[in-house]
Motif scaffolding. Structure first.
Motif, PDB file in Angstrom:
ATOM      1  N   PRO A 118      33.719  46.302  45.278  1.00 37.45           N
ATOM      2  CA  PRO A 118      35.064  46.288  44.691  1.00 37.45           C
ATOM      3  C   PRO A 118      36.052  47.022  45.599  1.00 37.45           C
ATOM      4  O   PRO A 118      35.674  47.893  46.378  1.00 37.45           O
ATOM      5  CB  PRO A 118      34.879  47.026  43.371  1.00 37.45           C
ATOM      6  CG  PRO A 118      33.693  47.892  43.577  1.00 37.45           C
ATOM      7  CD  PRO A 118      32.823  47.200  44.578  1.00 37.45           C
ATOM      8  N   MET A 122      42.276  45.149  42.661  1.00 41.67           N
ATOM      9  CA  MET A 122      41.750  44.023  41.889  1.00 41.67           C
ATOM     10  C   MET A 122      41.203  42.920  42.796  1.00 41.67           C
ATOM     11  O   MET A 122      41.526  41.747  42.645  1.00 41.67           O
ATOM     12  CB  MET A 122      42.818  43.442  40.966  1.00 41.67           C
ATOM     13  CG  MET A 122      43.083  44.300  39.753  1.00 41.67           C
ATOM     14  SD  MET A 122      44.266  43.583  38.615  1.00 41.67           S
ATOM     15  CE  MET A 122      43.564  42.011  38.261  1.00 41.67           C
ATOM     16  N   LYS A 123      40.388  43.295  43.734  1.00 41.69           N
ATOM     17  CA  LYS A 123      39.733  42.347  44.634  1.00 41.69           C
ATOM     18  C   LYS A 123      38.279  42.756  44.767  1.00 41.69           C
ATOM     19  O   LYS A 123      37.889  43.871  44.438  1.00 41.69           O
ATOM     20  CB  LYS A 123      40.374  42.356  46.027  1.00 41.69           C
ATOM     21  CG  LYS A 123      41.700  41.707  46.138  1.00 41.69           C
ATOM     22  CD  LYS A 123      42.111  41.697  47.601  1.00 41.69           C
ATOM     23  CE  LYS A 123      43.374  40.936  47.842  1.00 41.69           C
ATOM     24  NZ  LYS A 123      43.715  40.895  49.261  1.00 41.69           N
ATOM     25  N   ARG A 138      43.065  38.145  44.013  1.00 42.28           N
ATOM     26  CA  ARG A 138      43.461  38.544  42.655  1.00 42.28           C
ATOM     27  C   ARG A 138      43.545  37.359  41.703  1.00 42.28           C
ATOM     28  O   ARG A 138      43.230  37.484  40.524  1.00 42.28           O
ATOM     29  CB  ARG A 138      44.798  39.271  42.688  1.00 42.28           C
ATOM     30  CG  ARG A 138      44.641  40.706  43.118  1.00 42.28           C
ATOM     31  CD  ARG A 138      45.958  41.397  43.054  1.00 42.28           C
ATOM     32  NE  ARG A 138      46.356  41.628  44.438  1.00 42.28           N
ATOM     33  CZ  ARG A 138      47.508  42.096  44.813  1.00 42.28           C
ATOM     34  NH1 ARG A 138      48.428  42.359  43.927  1.00 42.28           N
ATOM     35  NH2 ARG A 138      47.766  42.300  46.071  1.00 42.28           N
ATOM     36  N   TYR A 141      40.054  36.802  40.507  1.00 38.80           N
ATOM     37  CA  TYR A 141      39.343  38.033  40.162  1.00 38.80           C
ATOM     38  C   TYR A 141      38.598  37.917  38.829  1.00 38.80           C
ATOM     39  O   TYR A 141      37.398  38.168  38.748  1.00 38.80           O
ATOM     40  CB  TYR A 141      40.348  39.188  40.129  1.00 38.80           C
ATOM     41  CG  TYR A 141      39.786  40.526  39.758  1.00 38.80           C
ATOM     42  CD1 TYR A 141      39.112  41.303  40.696  1.00 38.80           C
ATOM     43  CD2 TYR A 141      39.943  41.041  38.474  1.00 38.80           C
ATOM     44  CE1 TYR A 141      38.620  42.553  40.363  1.00 38.80           C
ATOM     45  CE2 TYR A 141      39.446  42.283  38.132  1.00 38.80           C
ATOM     46  CZ  TYR A 141      38.785  43.041  39.084  1.00 38.80           C
ATOM     47  OH  TYR A 141      38.292  44.267  38.754  1.00 38.80           O
ATOM     48  N   TYR A 142      39.313  37.529  37.762  1.00 43.11           N
ATOM     49  CA  TYR A 142      38.685  37.481  36.443  1.00 43.11           C
ATOM     50  C   TYR A 142      37.690  36.326  36.320  1.00 43.11           C
ATOM     51  O   TYR A 142      36.658  36.461  35.670  1.00 43.11           O
ATOM     52  CB  TYR A 142      39.748  37.395  35.346  1.00 43.11           C
ATOM     53  CG  TYR A 142      40.527  38.691  35.234  1.00 43.11           C
ATOM     54  CD1 TYR A 142      39.918  39.849  34.746  1.00 43.11           C
ATOM     55  CD2 TYR A 142      41.849  38.754  35.651  1.00 43.11           C
ATOM     56  CE1 TYR A 142      40.627  41.037  34.653  1.00 43.11           C
ATOM     57  CE2 TYR A 142      42.555  39.943  35.574  1.00 43.11           C
ATOM     58  CZ  TYR A 142      41.930  41.075  35.072  1.00 43.11           C
ATOM     59  OH  TYR A 142      42.625  42.264  35.006  1.00 43.11           O
ATOM     60  N   LYS A 145      34.575  37.653  37.996  1.00 42.32           N
ATOM     61  CA  LYS A 145      33.893  38.636  37.149  1.00 42.32           C
ATOM     62  C   LYS A 145      33.147  37.951  36.020  1.00 42.32           C
ATOM     63  O   LYS A 145      32.002  38.293  35.717  1.00 42.32           O
ATOM     64  CB  LYS A 145      34.906  39.629  36.564  1.00 42.32           C
ATOM     65  CG  LYS A 145      35.342  40.687  37.531  1.00 42.32           C
ATOM     66  CD  LYS A 145      36.327  41.646  36.897  1.00 42.32           C
ATOM     67  CE  LYS A 145      35.637  42.468  35.847  1.00 42.32           C
ATOM     68  NZ  LYS A 145      36.429  43.593  35.363  1.00 42.32           N
TER      69      LYS A 145
END
Length: 150
Positions: A118, A122-123, A138, A141-142, A145
């Protein structure tokens, strides 16, 4: 008319024979792609980065696919190959459970990620099986995840 085939190995020869009987040329650089429903190809037609000759590349050998303008570089553990299709078209042909887009220009093979680091903004920085490092931007990102359960 030239058509590119994206069908299973079991049906490839049969489909190619039927098309050539009807005067249709099967070519890796075809204007149209004929695919099987609910079937992801187990190989891609690519160009060798060194010699320029066409090569049939097993999909399981792909580590990542990277876009540079209108050309793509398909990377394996030891070699780089070229493809003249757009990234979204190649991604649409690949099995979504095995491949993931991590930026506007990079698609990775999920099972070829060796480490995830990480960063503060947010990368994530991924190290791939071939040693190459790539960034999860970014925008992705989600999605990354969620896909990796982080």
């Amino acid at each position: 008319m030239k058509i590119k085939l994206a069908v299973s190995r079991e049906r490839y020869a049969e489909v190619e024979r039927l098309l050539t009987q009807r005067g249709i040329t099967v070519d890796a650089d075809g204007d149209f792609v004929l695919t099987e429903n609910n079937r992801y190809p187990d190989r891609l037609m690519v160009r060798d980065g060194d010699s320029g000759e066409r090569v049939v590349l097993p999909v399981e050998d792909i580590v990542l696919i990277e876009a540079f303008g209108h050309s793509l570089s398909v990377r394996t553990l030891g070699k780089s190959y070229g493809v003249s299709q757009r990234l979204y078209k190649i991604l649409g042909m690949l099995e979504p459970e095995k491949f993931l887009r991590i930026s506007n220009s990079v698609v990775i093979a999920k099972d070829k990620v060796t480490s995830i680091s990480p960063t503060f903004s947010m990368k994530f920085v991924l190290t791939m099986a071939n040693g190459q490092k790539v960034d999860v931007t970014r925008s992705y990102y989600y999605l990354f995840k969620e896909s990796f359960g982080i």
